[in-house]
Design a protein around this motif. Structure first.
Motif, PDB file in Angstrom:
ATOM      1  N   LEU A 195       0.835  -1.188   0.000  1.00 58.07           N
ATOM      2  CA  LEU A 195       0.000   0.000   0.000  1.00 58.07           C
ATOM      3  C   LEU A 195       0.875   1.244   0.000  1.00 58.07           C
ATOM      4  O   LEU A 195       1.947   1.254   0.612  1.00 58.07           O
ATOM      5  N   SER A 196       0.386   2.265  -0.662  1.00 59.00           N
ATOM      6  CA  SER A 196       1.086   3.540  -0.679  1.00 59.00           C
ATOM      7  C   SER A 196       0.179   4.643  -0.174  1.00 59.00           C
ATOM      8  O   SER A 196      -1.033   4.602  -0.372  1.00 59.00           O
ATOM      9  N   CYS A 197       0.789   5.614   0.444  1.00 58.31           N
ATOM     10  CA  CYS A 197       0.086   6.802   0.933  1.00 58.31           C
ATOM     11  C   CYS A 197       0.812   8.004   0.350  1.00 58.31           C
ATOM     12  O   CYS A 197       1.988   8.235   0.658  1.00 58.31           O
ATOM     13  N   ALA A 198       0.115   8.736  -0.498  1.00 56.70           N
ATOM     14  CA  ALA A 198       0.680   9.930  -1.107  1.00 56.70           C
ATOM     15  C   ALA A 198       0.215  11.163  -0.345  1.00 56.70           C
ATOM     16  O   ALA A 198      -0.981  11.347  -0.130  1.00 56.70           O
ATOM     17  N   PHE A 199       1.162  11.960   0.054  1.00 61.30           N
ATOM     18  CA  PHE A 199       0.898  13.161   0.867  1.00 61.30           C
ATOM     19  C   PHE A 199       1.022  14.391  -0.010  1.00 61.30           C
ATOM     20  O   PHE A 199       1.989  14.535  -0.769  1.00 61.30           O
ATOM     21  N   SER A 200       0.053  15.282   0.084  1.00 62.09           N
ATOM     22  CA  SER A 200       0.181  16.583  -0.566  1.00 62.09           C
ATOM     23  C   SER A 200      -0.046  17.671   0.471  1.00 62.09           C
ATOM     24  O   SER A 200      -0.882  17.516   1.355  1.00 62.09           O
ATOM     25  N   GLY A 201       0.700  18.728   0.338  1.00 66.56           N
ATOM     26  CA  GLY A 201       0.665  19.799   1.313  1.00 66.56           C
ATOM     27  C   GLY A 201       2.080  20.169   1.679  1.00 66.56           C
ATOM     28  O   GLY A 201       3.040  19.707   1.057  1.00 66.56           O
ATOM     29  N   GLN A 202       2.200  20.965   2.692  1.00 69.92           N
ATOM     30  CA  GLN A 202       3.522  21.451   3.049  1.00 69.92           C
ATOM     31  C   GLN A 202       4.180  20.589   4.119  1.00 69.92           C
ATOM     32  O   GLN A 202       3.518  19.996   4.956  1.00 69.92           O
ATOM     33  N   SER A 203       5.471  20.563   4.074  1.00 73.16           N
ATOM     34  CA  SER A 203       6.287  20.036   5.172  1.00 73.16           C
ATOM     35  C   SER A 203       6.014  18.570   5.493  1.00 73.16           C
ATOM     36  O   SER A 203       5.844  18.208   6.667  1.00 73.16           O
ATOM     37  N   PHE A 204       6.012  17.740   4.482  1.00 73.64           N
ATOM     38  CA  PHE A 204       5.804  16.306   4.720  1.00 73.64           C
ATOM     39  C   PHE A 204       6.727  15.746   5.797  1.00 73.64           C
ATOM     40  O   PHE A 204       6.282  14.978   6.647  1.00 73.64           O
ATOM     41  N   PRO A 205       8.024  16.091   5.808  1.00 71.82           N
ATOM     42  CA  PRO A 205       8.909  15.536   6.838  1.00 71.82           C
ATOM     43  C   PRO A 205       8.540  15.934   8.256  1.00 71.82           C
ATOM     44  O   PRO A 205       9.083  15.371   9.209  1.00 71.82           O
ATOM     45  N   SER A 206       7.626  16.868   8.421  1.00 71.35           N
ATOM     46  CA  SER A 206       7.214  17.301   9.765  1.00 71.35           C
ATOM     47  C   SER A 206       6.136  16.408  10.360  1.00 71.35           C
ATOM     48  O   SER A 206       5.789  16.575  11.530  1.00 71.35           O
ATOM     49  N   TYR A 207       5.611  15.494   9.571  1.00 79.90           N
ATOM     50  CA  TYR A 207       4.466  14.700   9.996  1.00 79.90           C
ATOM     51  C   TYR A 207       4.839  13.265  10.318  1.00 79.90           C
ATOM     52  O   TYR A 207       5.574  12.611   9.572  1.00 79.90           O
ATOM     53  N   ILE A 208       4.321  12.807  11.428  1.00 83.58           N
ATOM     54  CA  ILE A 208       4.266  11.376  11.711  1.00 83.58           C
ATOM     55  C   ILE A 208       3.184  10.782  10.806  1.00 83.58           C
ATOM     56  O   ILE A 208       2.084  11.338  10.689  1.00 83.58           O
ATOM     57  N   ILE A 209       3.489   9.663  10.184  1.00 83.40           N
ATOM     58  CA  ILE A 209       2.508   8.979   9.343  1.00 83.40           C
ATOM     59  C   ILE A 209       2.267   7.582   9.901  1.00 83.40           C
ATOM     60  O   ILE A 209       3.217   6.846  10.197  1.00 83.40           O
ATOM     61  N   SER A 210       1.016   7.261  10.045  1.00 83.34           N
ATOM     62  CA  SER A 210       0.664   5.932  10.537  1.00 83.34           C
ATOM     63  C   SER A 210      -0.409   5.299   9.669  1.00 83.34           C
ATOM     64  O   SER A 210      -1.114   5.991   8.929  1.00 83.34           O
ATOM     65  N   TRP A 211      -0.501   4.001   9.804  1.00 84.83           N
ATOM     66  CA  TRP A 211      -1.539   3.228   9.123  1.00 84.83           C
ATOM     67  C   TRP A 211      -2.495   2.648  10.161  1.00 84.83           C
ATOM     68  O   TRP A 211      -2.068   2.142  11.209  1.00 84.83           O
ATOM     69  N   PHE A 212      -3.764   2.724   9.830  1.00 86.09           N
ATOM     70  CA  PHE A 212      -4.825   2.111  10.622  1.00 86.09           C
ATOM     71  C   PHE A 212      -5.666   1.256   9.689  1.00 86.09           C
ATOM     72  O   PHE A 212      -5.617   1.408   8.472  1.00 86.09           O
ATOM     73  N   ARG A 213      -6.458   0.394  10.264  1.00 92.71           N
ATOM     74  CA  ARG A 213      -7.383  -0.396   9.467  1.00 92.71           C
ATOM     75  C   ARG A 213      -8.690  -0.569  10.218  1.00 92.71           C
ATOM     76  O   ARG A 213      -8.732  -0.500  11.445  1.00 92.71           O
ATOM     77  N   GLN A 214      -9.725  -0.796   9.437  1.00 93.95           N
ATOM     78  CA  GLN A 214     -11.045  -0.986  10.032  1.00 93.95           C
ATOM     79  C   GLN A 214     -11.814  -2.020   9.241  1.00 93.95           C
ATOM     80  O   GLN A 214     -12.052  -1.842   8.042  1.00 93.95           O
ATOM     81  N   ALA A 215     -12.184  -3.085   9.917  1.00 95.95           N
ATOM     82  CA  ALA A 215     -13.015  -4.129   9.332  1.00 95.95           C
ATOM     83  C   ALA A 215     -14.464  -3.857   9.721  1.00 95.95           C
ATOM     84  O   ALA A 215     -14.727  -3.194  10.734  1.00 95.95           O
ATOM     85  N   PRO A 216     -15.417  -4.362   8.949  1.00 95.00           N
ATOM     86  CA  PRO A 216     -16.836  -4.132   9.260  1.00 95.00           C
ATOM     87  C   PRO A 216     -17.171  -4.565  10.679  1.00 95.00           C
ATOM     88  O   PRO A 216     -16.820  -5.674  11.102  1.00 95.00           O
ATOM     89  N   GLY A 217     -17.820  -3.682  11.399  1.00 95.55           N
ATOM     90  CA  GLY A 217     -18.235  -3.989  12.763  1.00 95.55           C
ATOM     91  C   GLY A 217     -17.157  -3.826  13.802  1.00 95.55           C
ATOM     92  O   GLY A 217     -17.424  -4.021  14.999  1.00 95.55           O
ATOM     93  N   ASN A 218     -15.964  -3.476  13.364  1.00 90.27           N
ATOM     94  CA  ASN A 218     -14.848  -3.314  14.303  1.00 90.27           C
ATOM     95  C   ASN A 218     -14.440  -1.857  14.422  1.00 90.27           C
ATOM     96  O   ASN A 218     -14.711  -1.045  13.537  1.00 90.27           O
ATOM     97  N   GLU A 219     -13.772  -1.568  15.508  1.00 87.08           N
ATOM     98  CA  GLU A 219     -13.209  -0.231  15.657  1.00 87.08           C
ATOM     99  C   GLU A 219     -11.959  -0.105  14.781  1.00 87.08           C
ATOM    100  O   GLU A 219     -11.338  -1.089  14.403  1.00 87.08           O
ATOM    101  N   ARG A 220     -11.613   1.132  14.490  1.00 88.81           N
ATOM    102  CA  ARG A 220     -10.397   1.367  13.736  1.00 88.81           C
ATOM    103  C   ARG A 220      -9.202   1.013  14.613  1.00 88.81           C
ATOM    104  O   ARG A 220      -9.130   1.423  15.770  1.00 88.81           O
TER     105      ARG A 220
END
Length: 124
Positions: free
Chosen positions: A20-45
């Motif tokens: 999977l890829s996550c493309a970021f647009s906006g300013q100062s990408f290196p300033s951001y922590i990036i994380s991945w989450f997932r959510q299945a039907p009926g479940n919390e993220r």
């Protein structure tokens, strides 16, 4: 304005891999922590993993350790989630999230920006 766009989801058999890829647009990408989450039907993220500003530190949920890796390319403004040895229970919508400094990195409420998600389905 920060925007995140995930891609790379799809249907795969158990034991297979997806990237999977996550493309970021906006300013100062290196300033951001990036994380991945997932959510299945009926479940919390739920938290999958994240990567530090420089990419030198990666933290993974127990369910992801040994199977998933995360990397970031600050020149290309992208973060990747490599998923190997996939299991049916990995099926979910996967989201990337960004925040300058989340108070608790595994808590979805601490992230200000979210992508629209990409579906991952693992068949048995």
């Amino acid at each position: 304005q920060v925007q995140l766009v995930e891609s790379g989801g799809g249907l795969v058999q158990a034991g297979g891999s997806l990237r999977l890829s996550c493309a970021f647009s906006g300013q100062s990408f290196p300033s951001y922590i990036i994380s991945w989450f997932r959510q299945a039907p009926g479940n919390e993220r739920e938290f999958v993993g994240g990567v530090s500003w420089t990419g030198q530190s990666v933290w993974l949920a127990d369910s992801a350790k040994g199977r998933f890796t995360i990397s970031r390319d600050n020149a290309m403004n992208t973060v990747s989630l490599q998923m190997n040895s996939l299991k049916p229970e990995d099926s979910a919508i996967y989201y990337c999230a960004a925040d300058l400094n989340p108070r608790q990195r595994a808590q979805s409420r601490d992230y200000a920006y979210w992508g629209q998600g990409t579906q991952v389905t693992v068949s048995s």
